[in-house]
Write an enzyme that holds these catalytic residues in place. Structure first.
Site, PDB file in Angstrom:
ATOM      1  N   LEU A 106       0.784  -1.277  -0.219  1.00 33.74           N
ATOM      2  CA  LEU A 106      -0.195   0.031   0.118  1.00 33.74           C
ATOM      3  C   LEU A 106       0.839   1.348  -0.113  1.00 33.74           C
ATOM      4  O   LEU A 106       1.900   1.251   0.677  1.00 33.74           O
ATOM      5  CB  LEU A 106      -0.996   0.054   1.253  1.00 33.74           C
ATOM      6  CG  LEU A 106      -2.004  -1.009   1.493  1.00 33.74           C
ATOM      7  CD1 LEU A 106      -3.018  -0.877   2.632  1.00 33.74           C
ATOM      8  CD2 LEU A 106      -2.628  -1.609   0.007  1.00 33.74           C
ATOM      9  N   GLY A 151       0.998  -5.160   1.263  1.00 29.53           N
ATOM     10  CA  GLY A 151       0.038  -5.205   0.221  1.00 29.53           C
ATOM     11  C   GLY A 151       0.386  -5.815  -1.113  1.00 29.53           C
ATOM     12  O   GLY A 151      -0.300  -6.693  -1.970  1.00 29.53           O
ATOM     13  N   ASN A 175       4.787  -7.717   6.463  1.00 29.58           N
ATOM     14  CA  ASN A 175       5.771  -6.999   7.267  1.00 29.58           C
ATOM     15  C   ASN A 175       4.975  -5.896   8.032  1.00 29.58           C
ATOM     16  O   ASN A 175       5.656  -5.210   8.729  1.00 29.58           O
ATOM     17  CB  ASN A 175       6.848  -6.606   6.612  1.00 29.58           C
ATOM     18  CG  ASN A 175       6.432  -5.369   5.674  1.00 29.58           C
ATOM     19  OD1 ASN A 175       5.489  -5.371   4.946  1.00 29.58           O
ATOM     20  ND2 ASN A 175       7.388  -4.426   5.267  1.00 29.58           N
ATOM     21  N   GLU A 176       3.674  -5.787   8.206  1.00 37.18           N
ATOM     22  CA  GLU A 176       2.836  -4.567   8.601  1.00 37.18           C
ATOM     23  C   GLU A 176       3.457  -4.207  10.207  1.00 37.18           C
ATOM     24  O   GLU A 176       3.621  -3.368  10.661  1.00 37.18           O
ATOM     25  CB  GLU A 176       1.478  -4.963   8.769  1.00 37.18           C
ATOM     26  CG  GLU A 176       0.479  -4.577   7.558  1.00 37.18           C
ATOM     27  CD  GLU A 176       0.622  -5.777   6.448  1.00 37.18           C
ATOM     28  OE1 GLU A 176       1.516  -6.690   6.718  1.00 37.18           O
ATOM     29  OE2 GLU A 176       0.263  -5.539   5.451  1.00 37.18           O
TER      30      GLU A 176
HETATM   31  N1  CO8 Z   1       4.506   3.701  -0.089  1.00 41.28           N
HETATM   32  C1  CO8 Z   1       4.853   4.931  -0.674  1.00 41.28           C
HETATM   33  N2  CO8 Z   1       6.200   5.122  -1.141  1.00 41.28           N
HETATM   34  C2  CO8 Z   1       6.991   4.164  -1.021  1.00 41.28           C
HETATM   35  C3  CO8 Z   1       6.529   2.899  -0.591  1.00 41.28           C
HETATM   36  C4  CO8 Z   1       5.199   2.837  -0.227  1.00 41.28           C
HETATM   37  N3  CO8 Z   1       4.947   1.399   0.400  1.00 41.28           N
HETATM   38  N4  CO8 Z   1       7.722   2.037  -0.505  1.00 41.28           N
HETATM   39  C5  CO8 Z   1       8.825   2.817  -1.174  1.00 41.28           C
HETATM   40  N5  CO8 Z   1       8.386   4.007  -1.431  1.00 41.28           N
HETATM   41  C6  CO8 Z   1       9.040   5.030  -1.896  1.00 41.28           C
HETATM   42  C7  CO8 Z   1      10.586   5.332  -0.993  1.00 41.28           C
HETATM   43  O1  CO8 Z   1      10.047   6.375   0.174  1.00 41.28           O
HETATM   44  C8  CO8 Z   1      11.382   6.139  -2.046  1.00 41.28           C
HETATM   45  O2  CO8 Z   1      10.635   7.375  -2.279  1.00 41.28           O
HETATM   46  P1  CO8 Z   1      11.686   8.581  -2.697  1.00 41.28           P
HETATM   47  O3  CO8 Z   1      12.379   8.217  -4.021  1.00 41.28           O
HETATM   48  O4  CO8 Z   1      10.977   9.845  -2.702  1.00 41.28           O
HETATM   49  O5  CO8 Z   1      12.873   8.659  -1.610  1.00 41.28           O
HETATM   50  C9  CO8 Z   1      11.081   5.129  -3.307  1.00 41.28           C
HETATM   51  O6  CO8 Z   1       9.916   4.714  -3.178  1.00 41.28           O
HETATM   52  C10 CO8 Z   1      11.841   4.210  -3.709  1.00 41.28           C
HETATM   53  O7  CO8 Z   1      12.111   3.577  -2.589  1.00 41.28           O
HETATM   54  P2  CO8 Z   1      13.459   2.819  -2.045  1.00 41.28           P
HETATM   55  O8  CO8 Z   1      14.603   3.769  -2.316  1.00 41.28           O
HETATM   56  O9  CO8 Z   1      13.148   2.180  -0.854  1.00 41.28           O
HETATM   57  O10 CO8 Z   1      13.634   1.483  -3.132  1.00 41.28           O
HETATM   58  P3  CO8 Z   1      14.326   0.201  -3.106  1.00 41.28           P
HETATM   59  O11 CO8 Z   1      14.377  -0.207  -4.432  1.00 41.28           O
HETATM   60  O12 CO8 Z   1      15.585   0.574  -2.668  1.00 41.28           O
HETATM   61  O13 CO8 Z   1      13.565  -0.710  -2.209  1.00 41.28           O
HETATM   62  C11 CO8 Z   1      11.464  -1.494  -1.515  1.00 41.28           C
HETATM   63  C12 CO8 Z   1      12.173  -1.102  -2.424  1.00 41.28           C
HETATM   64  C13 CO8 Z   1      12.277  -3.012  -1.072  1.00 41.28           C
HETATM   65  C14 CO8 Z   1       9.826  -1.949  -2.024  1.00 41.28           C
HETATM   66  C15 CO8 Z   1      11.519  -0.555  -0.414  1.00 41.28           C
HETATM   67  O14 CO8 Z   1      11.213   0.823  -0.885  1.00 41.28           O
HETATM   68  C16 CO8 Z   1      10.529  -0.892   0.849  1.00 41.28           C
HETATM   69  O15 CO8 Z   1      10.869  -1.926   1.770  1.00 41.28           O
HETATM   70  N6  CO8 Z   1       9.405  -0.124   0.769  1.00 41.28           N
HETATM   71  C17 CO8 Z   1       8.328  -0.336   2.060  1.00 41.28           C
HETATM   72  C18 CO8 Z   1       7.611  -1.260   1.519  1.00 41.28           C
HETATM   73  C19 CO8 Z   1       6.597  -1.603   2.812  1.00 41.28           C
HETATM   74  O16 CO8 Z   1       6.873  -1.789   4.102  1.00 41.28           O
HETATM   75  N7  CO8 Z   1       5.210  -1.703   2.433  1.00 41.28           N
HETATM   76  C20 CO8 Z   1       4.238  -1.865   3.338  1.00 41.28           C
HETATM   77  C21 CO8 Z   1       3.113  -0.977   3.235  1.00 41.28           C
HETATM   78  S1  CO8 Z   1       1.666  -1.002   4.270  1.00 41.28           S
HETATM   79  C22 CO8 Z   1       0.697  -2.020   3.524  1.00 41.28           C
HETATM   80  O17 CO8 Z   1       1.007  -2.521   2.294  1.00 41.28           O
HETATM   81  C23 CO8 Z   1      -0.502  -2.922   4.340  1.00 41.28           C
HETATM   82  C24 CO8 Z   1      -1.033  -1.954   5.325  1.00 41.28           C
HETATM   83  C25 CO8 Z   1      -2.177  -2.357   5.843  1.00 41.28           C
HETATM   84  C26 CO8 Z   1      -2.752  -1.415   6.819  1.00 41.28           C
HETATM   85  C27 CO8 Z   1      -3.176  -1.692   8.028  1.00 41.28           C
HETATM   86  C28 CO8 Z   1      -4.038  -0.790   8.898  1.00 41.28           C
HETATM   87  C29 CO8 Z   1      -3.310   0.666   9.193  1.00 41.28           C
END
Ligand code: CO8
Length: 300
Positions: A106, A151, A175-176
Protein backbone atom coordinates in the site's frame (compact mmCIF):
# COMPACT_ATOMS: atom_id res chain seq x y z
CA UNK A 1 -14.70 4.26 -11.21
CA UNK A 2 -15.39 1.03 -9.36
CA UNK A 3 -18.73 1.23 -7.64
CA UNK A 4 -18.55 0.98 -3.87
CA UNK A 5 -20.15 -2.00 -2.22
CA UNK A 6 -19.74 -4.21 -5.27
CA UNK A 7 -19.60 -7.91 -4.50
CA UNK A 8 -16.73 -10.10 -5.60
CA UNK A 9 -17.43 -11.62 -8.97
CA UNK A 10 -17.64 -15.15 -7.67
CA UNK A 11 -20.56 -14.00 -5.52
CA UNK A 12 -22.26 -11.96 -8.26
CA UNK A 13 -21.97 -14.28 -11.22
CA UNK A 14 -23.23 -17.82 -11.22
CA UNK A 15 -20.15 -20.00 -11.19
CA UNK A 16 -21.41 -21.93 -14.21
CA UNK A 17 -21.58 -18.73 -16.29
CA UNK A 18 -18.09 -19.18 -17.62
CA UNK A 19 -18.46 -22.91 -17.98
CA UNK A 20 -20.69 -22.37 -21.00
CA UNK A 21 -17.87 -20.65 -22.87
CA UNK A 22 -16.19 -22.45 -25.69
CA UNK A 23 -12.86 -23.87 -24.54
CA UNK A 24 -10.05 -21.94 -26.24
CA UNK A 25 -6.91 -23.70 -27.39
CA UNK A 26 -4.04 -24.19 -24.92
CA UNK A 27 -1.22 -21.65 -24.80
CA UNK A 28 0.38 -20.93 -28.12
CA UNK A 29 3.40 -23.18 -28.69
CA UNK A 30 6.61 -21.36 -29.55
CA UNK A 31 7.37 -20.94 -33.24
CA UNK A 32 3.77 -20.53 -34.42
CA UNK A 33 2.54 -17.19 -35.79
CA UNK A 34 1.52 -14.77 -33.07
CA UNK A 35 -2.01 -15.21 -31.76
CA UNK A 36 -4.47 -12.31 -31.91
CA UNK A 37 -3.65 -10.06 -29.01
CA UNK A 38 -5.75 -7.30 -27.52
CA UNK A 39 -4.08 -4.83 -25.24
CA UNK A 40 -5.16 -1.89 -23.18
CA UNK A 41 -3.10 0.28 -20.96
CA UNK A 42 -3.88 2.71 -18.19
CA UNK A 43 -1.38 4.94 -16.42
CA UNK A 44 -0.21 2.27 -14.03
CA UNK A 45 -1.22 -1.07 -15.45
CA UNK A 46 -0.73 -2.61 -18.85
CA UNK A 47 -2.87 -5.52 -20.00
CA UNK A 48 -2.38 -7.82 -22.95
CA UNK A 49 -4.91 -10.50 -23.74
CA UNK A 50 -3.99 -13.36 -26.04
CA UNK A 51 -7.40 -14.33 -27.31
CA UNK A 52 -6.37 -17.69 -28.72
CA UNK A 53 -5.08 -19.00 -25.39
CA UNK A 54 -7.54 -17.01 -23.24
CA UNK A 55 -4.65 -15.74 -21.11
CA UNK A 56 -4.09 -12.11 -20.14
CA UNK A 57 -0.87 -10.64 -18.86
CA UNK A 58 -1.29 -7.79 -16.40
CA UNK A 59 1.88 -5.79 -15.80
CA UNK A 60 2.29 -3.24 -13.03
CA UNK A 61 4.10 -0.18 -14.37
CA UNK A 62 4.10 2.39 -11.63
CA UNK A 63 7.74 3.22 -10.86
CA UNK A 64 9.66 3.51 -8.69
CA UNK A 65 8.09 0.72 -6.59
CA UNK A 66 4.55 -0.07 -7.84
CA UNK A 67 3.07 1.21 -4.59
CA UNK A 68 -0.66 0.61 -4.35
CA UNK A 69 -2.03 4.14 -4.53
CA UNK A 70 -5.72 4.92 -4.89
CA UNK A 71 -5.17 5.43 -8.62
CA UNK A 72 -3.29 2.14 -8.98
CA UNK A 73 -5.91 0.19 -7.05
CA UNK A 74 -8.76 1.71 -9.05
CA UNK A 75 -7.06 0.92 -12.35
CA UNK A 76 -6.33 -2.61 -11.17
CA UNK A 77 -9.95 -3.32 -10.22
CA UNK A 78 -11.29 -1.85 -13.46
CA UNK A 79 -8.78 -3.84 -15.55
CA UNK A 80 -9.61 -7.05 -13.74
CA UNK A 81 -13.34 -6.46 -14.16
CA UNK A 82 -12.84 -5.83 -17.90
CA UNK A 83 -11.06 -9.16 -18.24
CA UNK A 84 -13.59 -10.95 -16.06
CA UNK A 85 -16.37 -9.72 -18.35
CA UNK A 86 -14.50 -10.70 -21.51
CA UNK A 87 -15.63 -14.14 -22.60
CA UNK A 88 -12.30 -14.68 -24.38
CA UNK A 89 -10.33 -14.43 -21.13
CA UNK A 90 -9.96 -17.42 -18.78
CA UNK A 91 -6.75 -16.68 -16.92
CA UNK A 92 -4.56 -13.78 -15.80
CA UNK A 93 -0.87 -13.64 -15.01
CA UNK A 94 0.06 -10.67 -12.83
CA UNK A 95 3.61 -9.41 -12.79
CA UNK A 96 5.68 -6.24 -12.69
CA UNK A 97 7.24 -4.13 -15.41
CA UNK A 98 9.45 -2.42 -12.80
CA UNK A 99 12.82 -4.15 -12.32
CA UNK A 100 13.40 -5.82 -8.94
CA UNK A 101 10.00 -4.83 -7.48
CA UNK A 102 6.73 -6.70 -7.74
CA UNK A 103 4.90 -4.19 -5.53
CA UNK A 104 5.96 -2.28 -2.40
CA UNK A 105 2.47 -2.68 -0.94
CA UNK A 106 0.00 0.00 0.00
CA UNK A 107 1.15 3.50 -0.79
CA UNK A 108 2.05 4.79 2.66
CA UNK A 109 1.54 8.40 1.60
CA UNK A 110 -2.17 7.56 1.11
CA UNK A 111 -2.33 6.76 4.83
CA UNK A 112 -0.48 9.81 6.12
CA UNK A 113 -2.05 13.16 6.97
CA UNK A 114 -5.13 12.74 4.79
CA UNK A 115 -8.83 13.43 5.45
CA UNK A 116 -11.37 10.89 6.73
CA UNK A 117 -13.01 10.99 3.28
CA UNK A 118 -9.72 10.11 1.66
CA UNK A 119 -9.06 7.24 4.08
CA UNK A 120 -12.56 5.90 3.38
CA UNK A 121 -12.11 6.02 -0.38
CA UNK A 122 -8.63 4.54 -0.19
CA UNK A 123 -9.58 1.66 2.08
CA UNK A 124 -12.64 0.84 -0.01
CA UNK A 125 -10.35 0.61 -3.03
CA UNK A 126 -8.00 -1.75 -1.15
CA UNK A 127 -10.97 -3.96 -0.20
CA UNK A 128 -12.28 -3.85 -3.76
CA UNK A 129 -8.93 -4.95 -5.21
CA UNK A 130 -8.84 -7.92 -2.85
CA UNK A 131 -12.48 -8.96 -3.28
CA UNK A 132 -12.08 -8.95 -7.04
CA UNK A 133 -8.75 -10.74 -7.16
CA UNK A 134 -9.37 -13.31 -4.42
CA UNK A 135 -12.87 -13.88 -5.77
CA UNK A 136 -11.95 -13.98 -9.44
CA UNK A 137 -13.49 -16.73 -11.52
CA UNK A 138 -10.43 -16.72 -13.74
CA UNK A 139 -7.24 -18.67 -13.07
CA UNK A 140 -4.83 -16.21 -11.49
CA UNK A 141 -1.06 -16.72 -11.40
CA UNK A 142 1.39 -14.34 -9.72
CA UNK A 143 4.79 -14.15 -11.42
CA UNK A 144 6.64 -12.46 -8.57
CA UNK A 145 9.67 -10.87 -10.22
CA UNK A 146 10.83 -8.71 -7.32
CA UNK A 147 10.25 -7.72 -3.72
CA UNK A 148 6.72 -7.99 -2.52
CA UNK A 149 6.06 -6.65 0.98
CA UNK A 150 2.66 -6.24 2.70
CA UNK A 151 -0.03 -5.28 0.15
CA UNK A 152 2.21 -6.65 -2.63
CA UNK A 153 2.32 -9.96 -0.80
CA UNK A 154 -1.47 -9.84 -0.39
CA UNK A 155 -1.88 -9.56 -4.16
CA UNK A 156 0.33 -12.60 -4.69
CA UNK A 157 -1.46 -14.50 -1.89
CA UNK A 158 -4.79 -13.81 -3.60
CA UNK A 159 -3.79 -15.65 -6.77
CA UNK A 160 -4.26 -19.37 -7.37
CA UNK A 161 -0.54 -19.99 -7.81
CA UNK A 162 2.66 -18.08 -7.02
CA UNK A 163 5.95 -18.43 -8.88
CA UNK A 164 8.84 -16.31 -7.68
CA UNK A 165 12.20 -15.40 -9.21
CA UNK A 166 14.79 -17.32 -7.18
CA UNK A 167 16.85 -14.23 -6.32
CA UNK A 168 17.45 -14.24 -2.51
CA UNK A 169 17.50 -10.42 -2.58
CA UNK A 170 13.78 -10.47 -3.36
CA UNK A 171 11.61 -10.91 -0.30
CA UNK A 172 7.93 -11.36 0.36
CA UNK A 173 5.74 -11.27 3.45
CA UNK A 174 3.20 -9.36 5.51
CA UNK A 175 5.58 -7.01 7.34
CA UNK A 176 2.91 -4.67 8.77
CA UNK A 177 4.09 -5.22 12.36
CA UNK A 178 7.46 -3.69 11.38
CA UNK A 179 5.63 -0.48 10.49
CA UNK A 180 3.81 -0.49 13.84
CA UNK A 181 0.53 -1.38 12.14
CA UNK A 182 -1.60 -4.52 12.12
CA UNK A 183 -2.53 -6.58 9.07
CA UNK A 184 -6.34 -6.58 8.72
CA UNK A 185 -8.18 -9.85 9.38
CA UNK A 186 -8.70 -10.58 5.69
CA UNK A 187 -4.96 -10.17 4.93
CA UNK A 188 -4.42 -12.66 7.75
CA UNK A 189 -7.12 -15.03 6.44
CA UNK A 190 -5.57 -15.09 2.96
CA UNK A 191 -2.14 -15.73 4.52
CA UNK A 192 -3.36 -18.53 6.80
CA UNK A 193 -5.09 -20.19 3.85
CA UNK A 194 -1.78 -20.40 2.02
CA UNK A 195 0.80 -21.22 4.72
CA UNK A 196 -1.25 -22.51 7.67
CA UNK A 197 -1.89 -21.05 11.09
CA UNK A 198 1.45 -21.58 12.84
CA UNK A 199 3.66 -20.15 10.10
CA UNK A 200 1.25 -17.25 9.57
CA UNK A 201 1.11 -16.45 13.29
CA UNK A 202 4.88 -16.31 13.70
CA UNK A 203 5.46 -14.47 10.46
CA UNK A 204 2.73 -11.88 11.18
CA UNK A 205 3.85 -11.21 14.75
CA UNK A 206 7.43 -10.70 13.62
CA UNK A 207 6.43 -8.80 10.47
CA UNK A 208 8.80 -11.08 8.58
CA UNK A 209 9.92 -10.47 5.04
CA UNK A 210 11.05 -13.84 3.73
CA UNK A 211 13.80 -14.04 1.11
CA UNK A 212 12.61 -16.04 -1.91
CA UNK A 213 14.20 -19.40 -0.91
CA UNK A 214 12.69 -19.18 2.60
CA UNK A 215 9.32 -18.13 1.20
CA UNK A 216 9.38 -21.25 -0.95
CA UNK A 217 10.30 -23.44 2.01
CA UNK A 218 7.36 -22.03 3.99
CA UNK A 219 4.94 -22.59 1.11
CA UNK A 220 4.33 -18.87 0.73
CA UNK A 221 5.32 -19.25 -2.91
CA UNK A 222 4.71 -22.47 -4.83
CA UNK A 223 7.78 -22.46 -7.04
CA UNK A 224 11.08 -20.69 -7.55
CA UNK A 225 12.59 -20.35 -11.00
CA UNK A 226 15.48 -18.38 -12.49
CA UNK A 227 14.22 -14.91 -13.32
CA UNK A 228 14.64 -15.37 -17.06
CA UNK A 229 12.38 -18.45 -16.96
CA UNK A 230 9.63 -16.84 -14.88
CA UNK A 231 7.20 -15.92 -17.65
CA UNK A 232 7.71 -19.19 -19.49
CA UNK A 233 6.95 -21.08 -16.29
CA UNK A 234 3.91 -18.92 -15.53
CA UNK A 235 2.53 -19.65 -19.01
CA UNK A 236 3.12 -23.38 -18.54
CA UNK A 237 1.38 -23.41 -15.15
CA UNK A 238 -1.50 -21.43 -16.59
CA UNK A 239 -1.90 -23.91 -19.47
CA UNK A 240 -1.99 -26.75 -16.95
CA UNK A 241 -4.74 -25.08 -14.90
CA UNK A 242 -6.72 -24.12 -18.00
CA UNK A 243 -6.70 -27.70 -19.24
CA UNK A 244 -9.43 -28.43 -16.69
CA UNK A 245 -13.10 -27.69 -17.31
CA UNK A 246 -13.84 -24.17 -16.05
CA UNK A 247 -17.02 -25.03 -14.18
CA UNK A 248 -15.47 -27.68 -11.92
CA UNK A 249 -12.43 -25.56 -11.13
CA UNK A 250 -14.51 -22.43 -10.49
CA UNK A 251 -16.97 -24.19 -8.19
CA UNK A 252 -14.05 -25.68 -6.28
CA UNK A 253 -12.37 -22.27 -5.97
CA UNK A 254 -15.60 -20.74 -4.72
CA UNK A 255 -16.01 -23.57 -2.21
CA UNK A 256 -12.49 -22.95 -0.87
CA UNK A 257 -12.65 -19.13 -0.76
CA UNK A 258 -16.26 -18.10 -0.22
CA UNK A 259 -16.27 -18.09 3.60
CA UNK A 260 -13.27 -15.77 3.74
CA UNK A 261 -14.69 -13.45 1.07
CA UNK A 262 -18.11 -13.39 2.73
CA UNK A 263 -16.52 -12.39 6.01
CA UNK A 264 -15.17 -9.16 4.56
CA UNK A 265 -18.33 -8.50 2.53
CA UNK A 266 -20.40 -8.84 5.74
CA UNK A 267 -18.08 -6.55 7.72
CA UNK A 268 -16.97 -4.15 5.02
CA UNK A 269 -18.22 -0.91 6.55
CA UNK A 270 -16.99 -1.91 10.01
CA UNK A 271 -13.59 -2.71 8.50
CA UNK A 272 -13.45 0.77 6.93
CA UNK A 273 -14.34 2.36 10.28
CA UNK A 274 -11.66 0.31 12.03
CA UNK A 275 -9.09 1.33 9.44
CA UNK A 276 -9.95 5.02 9.79
CA UNK A 277 -9.90 5.01 13.56
CA UNK A 278 -6.61 3.08 13.59
CA UNK A 279 -4.81 5.07 10.94
CA UNK A 280 -5.94 8.45 12.33
CA UNK A 281 -4.34 7.81 15.72
CA UNK A 282 -1.43 10.16 16.28
CA UNK A 283 0.78 7.25 17.40
CA UNK A 284 0.11 5.39 14.13
CA UNK A 285 0.68 8.50 12.04
CA UNK A 286 3.98 8.91 13.86
CA UNK A 287 5.00 5.29 13.16
CA UNK A 288 4.20 5.68 9.47
CA UNK A 289 6.10 8.96 9.20
CA UNK A 290 9.11 7.42 10.93
CA UNK A 291 8.99 4.44 8.59
CA UNK A 292 8.98 6.71 5.53
CA UNK A 293 11.93 8.62 7.04
CA UNK A 294 13.76 5.34 7.58
CA UNK A 295 13.21 4.42 3.89
CA UNK A 296 14.64 7.76 2.81
CA UNK A 297 17.64 7.53 5.20
CA UNK A 298 18.41 4.00 4.06
CA UNK A 299 18.58 5.33 0.54
CA UNK A 300 21.05 8.14 1.26
N1 CO8 B 1 4.51 3.68 -0.15
C1 CO8 B 1 4.94 4.88 -0.56
N2 CO8 B 1 6.19 5.12 -0.96
C2 CO8 B 1 7.06 4.08 -0.98
C3 CO8 B 1 6.67 2.80 -0.56
C4 CO8 B 1 5.33 2.61 -0.13
N3 CO8 B 1 4.87 1.41 0.26
N4 CO8 B 1 7.74 1.99 -0.65
C5 CO8 B 1 8.76 2.75 -1.12
N5 CO8 B 1 8.35 4.01 -1.31
C6 CO8 B 1 9.13 5.13 -1.85
C7 CO8 B 1 10.37 5.43 -1.01
O1 CO8 B 1 10.07 6.26 0.09
C8 CO8 B 1 11.24 6.11 -2.04
O2 CO8 B 1 10.77 7.44 -2.20
P1 CO8 B 1 11.81 8.65 -2.56
O3 CO8 B 1 12.40 8.26 -3.89
O4 CO8 B 1 10.93 9.84 -2.62
O5 CO8 B 1 12.82 8.69 -1.45
C9 CO8 B 1 10.92 5.36 -3.33
O6 CO8 B 1 9.63 4.76 -3.13
C10 CO8 B 1 11.90 4.26 -3.67
O7 CO8 B 1 12.06 3.43 -2.54
P2 CO8 B 1 13.47 2.78 -2.13
O8 CO8 B 1 14.56 3.75 -2.35
O9 CO8 B 1 13.32 2.20 -0.76
O10 CO8 B 1 13.56 1.63 -3.25
P3 CO8 B 1 14.38 0.27 -3.15
O11 CO8 B 1 14.36 -0.27 -4.54
O12 CO8 B 1 15.67 0.43 -2.47
O13 CO8 B 1 13.48 -0.69 -2.21
C11 CO8 B 1 11.42 -1.65 -1.43
C12 CO8 B 1 12.21 -1.07 -2.63
C13 CO8 B 1 12.06 -2.96 -0.99
C14 CO8 B 1 10.00 -1.90 -1.91
C15 CO8 B 1 11.46 -0.63 -0.29
O14 CO8 B 1 11.08 0.65 -0.79
C16 CO8 B 1 10.54 -0.95 0.86
O15 CO8 B 1 10.83 -1.81 1.65
N6 CO8 B 1 9.40 -0.23 0.92
C17 CO8 B 1 8.45 -0.34 2.01
C18 CO8 B 1 7.55 -1.46 1.75
C19 CO8 B 1 6.57 -1.62 2.87
O16 CO8 B 1 6.93 -1.81 4.02
N7 CO8 B 1 5.29 -1.55 2.53
C20 CO8 B 1 4.23 -1.70 3.48
C21 CO8 B 1 3.08 -0.81 3.13
S1 CO8 B 1 1.73 -1.07 4.23
C22 CO8 B 1 0.74 -2.23 3.48
O17 CO8 B 1 0.91 -2.58 2.36
C23 CO8 B 1 -0.41 -2.85 4.25
C24 CO8 B 1 -0.98 -1.93 5.25
C25 CO8 B 1 -2.20 -2.52 5.88
C26 CO8 B 1 -2.98 -1.42 6.63
C27 CO8 B 1 -3.16 -1.74 8.05
C28 CO8 B 1 -4.05 -0.78 8.76
C29 CO8 B 1 -3.37 0.58 9.09
Amino acid sequence: SVSPGVLPLCCRLPAWDRASRPSPSPLQPPGLPLAPCRSFSNNKIQVELDESSGVAMMKFKSPPVNSLSLEFLTEFSISLEKLENNRACRGVIITSAVPKIFSSGLDITEMCGKSMEHYTEFWRAVQEMWLRLYGSNMVTVAAVNGSSPAGGCLMALSCDYRIMAENPKFSIGLNEAQLGIVAPFWFKDAFVNVVGHRIAERSLQLGSLHPAPEAHKLGLVDELVPEEKLMEKAAAVMAQWLALPDHARQLTKTMMRKAVLDRLVAHREEDIKNFISFVSKESIQKSLRMYMEMLKKRKS
